[in-house]
Each structure stands twice: as C-alpha cells, then as structure tokens.
Design an enzyme around this catalytic site. Structure first.
Site, PDB file in Angstrom:
ATOM      1  N   SER A 236      42.152  34.753  39.110  1.00 35.20           N
ATOM      2  CA  SER A 236      41.909  35.954  38.754  1.00 35.20           C
ATOM      3  C   SER A 236      42.069  36.781  40.209  1.00 35.20           C
ATOM      4  CB  SER A 236      40.507  36.362  38.218  1.00 35.20           C
ATOM      5  OG  SER A 236      40.350  37.348  37.681  1.00 35.20           O
ATOM      6  N   LYS A 237      42.921  37.717  40.258  1.00 33.71           N
ATOM      7  CA  LYS A 237      42.653  39.148  41.325  1.00 33.71           C
ATOM      8  C   LYS A 237      41.486  39.347  41.404  1.00 33.71           C
ATOM      9  CE  LYS A 237      48.115  39.845  41.609  1.00 33.71           C
ATOM     10  NZ  LYS A 237      49.099  40.969  41.632  1.00 33.71           N
ATOM     11  N   ARG A 238      40.863  39.636  39.993  1.00 33.80           N
ATOM     12  CA  ARG A 238      39.992  40.751  39.610  1.00 33.80           C
ATOM     13  C   ARG A 238      38.456  39.397  40.469  1.00 33.80           C
ATOM     14  NH1 ARG A 238      38.931  43.868  34.308  1.00 33.80           N
ATOM     15  NH2 ARG A 238      40.975  44.866  35.070  1.00 33.80           N
TER      16      ARG A 238
END
Length: 478
Positions: A236-238
């Site tokens: 996940s980029k987050r």
C-alpha cells in the site's frame, strides 16, 4: 521468439516511483538484455489531472540510478494524441464502438435487471452520433471469449459475458488508457507485454482492441506476481514504504536494490540471494518466474544491501558515502570534515553499516566539537559507581601510553581490573565520554584516529559533567 524481441516499460507519472514498478522495469530490461532485444521506456502521461512533471523526472532518475538504460525513449504518450484519434476513427468506421450518453447509474440499473451480465442497455442500437457529452464504448461480443496466452500463468480464459461494453473514449473526446496503450504497443512493435498481475483483468479488453485495429498477431503476455507486505496484503502506498526514492535516500546501493528486486518472483539457479548483474542477464527466464505473491521483505533487502556494502572496495565505500558526509545530512560544519580522517574510519564503518545513511552517526564524533550525547547511553554508562573512577584513571593512563589501539585497550583493561570490572564494563564510560553513545565503531581504533589531545579533553569534560550531575536533555537520542 522473433529475432528481436521488443518490450516496453510504461509507467504513469502519478506519484513516487513504486517498488513494484521498479521490479516490472527490471524484469522487462533483463528479458531484453538476455534475448538481445529492445527495451523501450514510454511515459503514460495522458491523465493530465494526476500527472506531474516531477514524477516523470523521478521515474527517469530512478531508472538511471538502477542502471536500467532504455534503448528507445522515453516517449511521451501525450505526444501521440493524433495517432490515438486516428485509431478512434478506425474503430468507429469498423463498427467496433458506439456512442453512449447513459450515466454510470443508468448502466448499473440496466445491468442489474438484465439476464446477460454486463449488458449496457439500448445504446448499442440507438445510433447516437459521437460528440460532446457522449462516451464511446467498445462493442463486446457477448457470446465470445478471450484467451490470454501468459508465459507465467499459462492460458487464462475470460468469458465475454462477464465483460461489459467498456469505454474507450471519454465524453470530452479523450481516449482512455486501454486504447492509447493498445495503439502504442501496436505502433512500437511490442512483442512481449511484461507487467504486474493487477493488469491481467484488463488484458482481454486490450486484446479486443488490438484485434479490432487490424493486427492479426498478438504479443506474448507475462503477468508478474503481486508484491505483498509482511501481512501478505498488497503493498500500500499509504501504509508501506514503497517509494524507490526513499530507499535511495536511505543509502541502499543500486546494485543491491536491483539484486533484491530480481528475487521478487524469480529464482536463479541454486536459490542464491547475491547474484551479479551479468549472471542475472545470462540466466533470466520468464519460465522461472513464479505466479505466487512475492513478499517485499525490507529486512531481507537490508541484508542484501549489507552484503554488497561489505564487498565494496574501501575507496568505493568512501566515495559512495559522500552524500551523507556533507551538511545537511551530516551534523558538522563543512570545514570540520577531513577526508583523511574519514579514510581511516571508513574500513571500520564499512563492516558495520547496512544502509549508507548510518555512516553519519558512526563517525560524527570525529568531526564535531563535542560528542552528540545519547541520553540512554549516558545514563547507562555513567550511572554506575565506578564510572567517575574509570574516566579519571583513563585520562591519566592515556596521557602517557603509546597512542595505538592495542596499547589503549591494554590500558583500559588494566583500569577495569583495578576496579573489579571486565573490559566491556570498563570501556563503556570511555566510549560514551568520547563518542556520545554506547555502540559504534571499535573503540580503541576510534580513539587512535581521534588523537590523544581530543580524547583526553573529552574524558576530562565528562568527569566535570558527571560530578555536576549533568545529563543530556530529555528526549536526546543519537
């Protein structure tokens, strides 16, 4: 396989360069180099609302850092709009697309109430003329199926009854990614499409477009396994560290990072973890790529990086450390740094760093006016009843002993014996007084490099501070 395979890496500049994208670029590059093919870089920059030029620069810079040189490109997809528009005309003339002015909600309602999943209602038969406010949808043969020939997964079959008539041109006349991608692959003669498995569901649509545009041949496909985190969830980029730029800034070596990326889904012969680039190129085979998800293990990446650091020449290591030895990365004034002093410390540091950014904290004691004290280290080393006695004895002994690591070690061991402490306990207050921390480079070699005058000055200052009850400020950490 064609005489000259042609592959492309086609990233969208909508954020930092993702490690998954870097892995895709590497596998395309390795395939091209192994087979004497052509590696093309094509920037998919048609999404004007999300694209930023700095992201384009980041992609190009990161690929250069990794050594993934393109044989052709970088091309900008946005510069090929006239060709995409011509392809739209071809699709319209061939009856492959139709105009639709339905809202997404209307289509969803009609789809839910129709016995054939994915049916878009009556727009197929309304004969609307393409124009503003109307999208163009591809006319899917509901009774058909598309077989995706995948070099990793085998033939993957998609029944058309599960695929709705998909949009290829937005209501503002802008061709969507699927169409632009198919046109560009056709025009550039792409023979192998190697990309992430998240794009597999859209592949039958691309094949339909490819065939509708008049080309009988298809590229071979290879959909690479998904990268997952330690929870076995998609990266996940987050929540996960996925930016190549971050790893570069932390001091991972491009050779090590490239080596580790190659292991994410591909296994070289012998299950080795350290594989020189020339061997990667010589042995890379898509048939050896797994289809199971690949765990992006930062700890394993760090291990691989440490191995590469250890195998560098001392001169190469010192040169690679340069960005972390200058302010603002380093906490000392520019004129305080001495390349000669660092050259003496470099072999010691090279055996201990995993990431190059760690070198700063290991050698800062040699270039600052006084140690950068760590509160926990001070309390641990100076909180014993014998700390003051050890520091005082060390100051006296170090004033007369030979100034070399072995003699300094012997002197400290003797001091420890005099107070009933082993060498490890005796050297702790000395290390913190001189370097500010309980861990670091070998102590006595560090003292030798720092010099007699500066070492004794720091010991005496620590004695004064200890007597005054001084402690580093709360929250101080090194």
């Amino acid at each position: 396989m064609p005489a000259v395979p042609r592959v492309r890496f086609a990233p969208s500049p909508t954020g930092f360069f993702h490690v998954g994208s870097a892995r895709t670029a590497l596998f395309n590059w390795l395939f091209a180099r192994h087979n004497g093919g052509v590696f093309i870089l094509r920037i998919e920059d048609t999404d004007e609302a999300r694209n930023r030029e700095e992201w384009v620069e980041g992609i190009v810079s990161a690929m250069s850092w990794l050594g993934l040189d393109a044989d052709e490109g970088p091309f900008r997809q946005s510069q090929r709009r006239p060709r995409h528009a011509a392809a739209v005309d071809t699709l319209v003339a061939g009856g492959h697309v139709y105009a639709c002015d339905c809202s997404r909600e209307e289509i969803a309602r009609r789809t839910a109430g129709n016995a054939t999943p994915g049916y878009d209602g009556h727009c197929r038969d309304r004969g609307l003329v393409p124009g503003p406010g109307r999208v163009l949808r591809f006319r899917v043969d509901r009774a058909g199926r598309t077989v995706v020939p995948d070099l990793i997964r085998g033939d993957v079959v998609f029944a058309h009854e599960a695929i709705e008539d998909f949009v290829v041109v937005k209501s503002d006349g802008q061709p969507l990614f699927l169409l632009a991608n198919a046109v560009d692959d056709l025009d550039m003669g792409i023979t192998h499409v190697i990309r992430g498995e998240d794009l597999l569901p859209s592949t039958p649509k691309g094949i339909m477009l490819w065939q509708a545009l008049g080309d009988a041949g298809l590229p071979q496909f290879a959909h690479l396994p998904m990268l997952v985190n330690e929870r076995r969830k998609k990266l996940s980029k987050r929540h996960d560290p996925v930016a190549v730029e971050q790893y570069r800034a932390e001091g991972y070596l491009p050779e090590a990072f490239r080596n580790y990326l190659a292991l994410l889904g591909w296994s070289p012969a012998g299950d080795r973890e350290i594989v020189p680039l020339d061997e990667m190129i010589a042995t890379f085979d898509l048939a050896q790529v797994h289809h199971a998800p690949a765990f992006f293990d930062v700890k394993k990446l760090a291990y691989v990086n440490g191995e590469y650091v250890r195998h560098m020449s001392v001169e190469g290591f010192a040169e690679a450390c340069a960005p972390w030895l200058r302010p603002p990365s380093a906490p000392w004034e520019p004129d305080a740094f001495s390349a000669k002093v660092f050259a003496r410390l470099a072999p010691l540091a090279q055996e201990r760093v995993v990431r190059l950014e760690e070198v700063t904290a290991l050698v800062d004691f040699a270039f600052v006016d006084e140690p950068l004290f760590d509160l926990a280290s001070w309390d641990k080393a100076m909180g014993t009843p014998i700390a003051g006695s050890i520091l005082g004895s060390a100051s006296g002994a170090f004033a007369t002993c030979a100034w070399e690591a072995a003699a300094l070690k012997d002197a400290t061991a003797a001091i420890g014996e005099s107070v009933g402490a082993k060498l490890a306990k005796a050297q702790a207050p000395v290390r913190v007084a001189v370097t500010g921390r309980t861990v670091g480079l070998p102590l006595f070699e560090s003292l030798e490099v720092l010099g007699r005058e500066r070492v004794i000055e720091r010991l005496d200052r620590a004695i004064e501070r200890l007597a005054a009850g001084w402690r580093p400020p709360e929250g101080t950490t090194a």
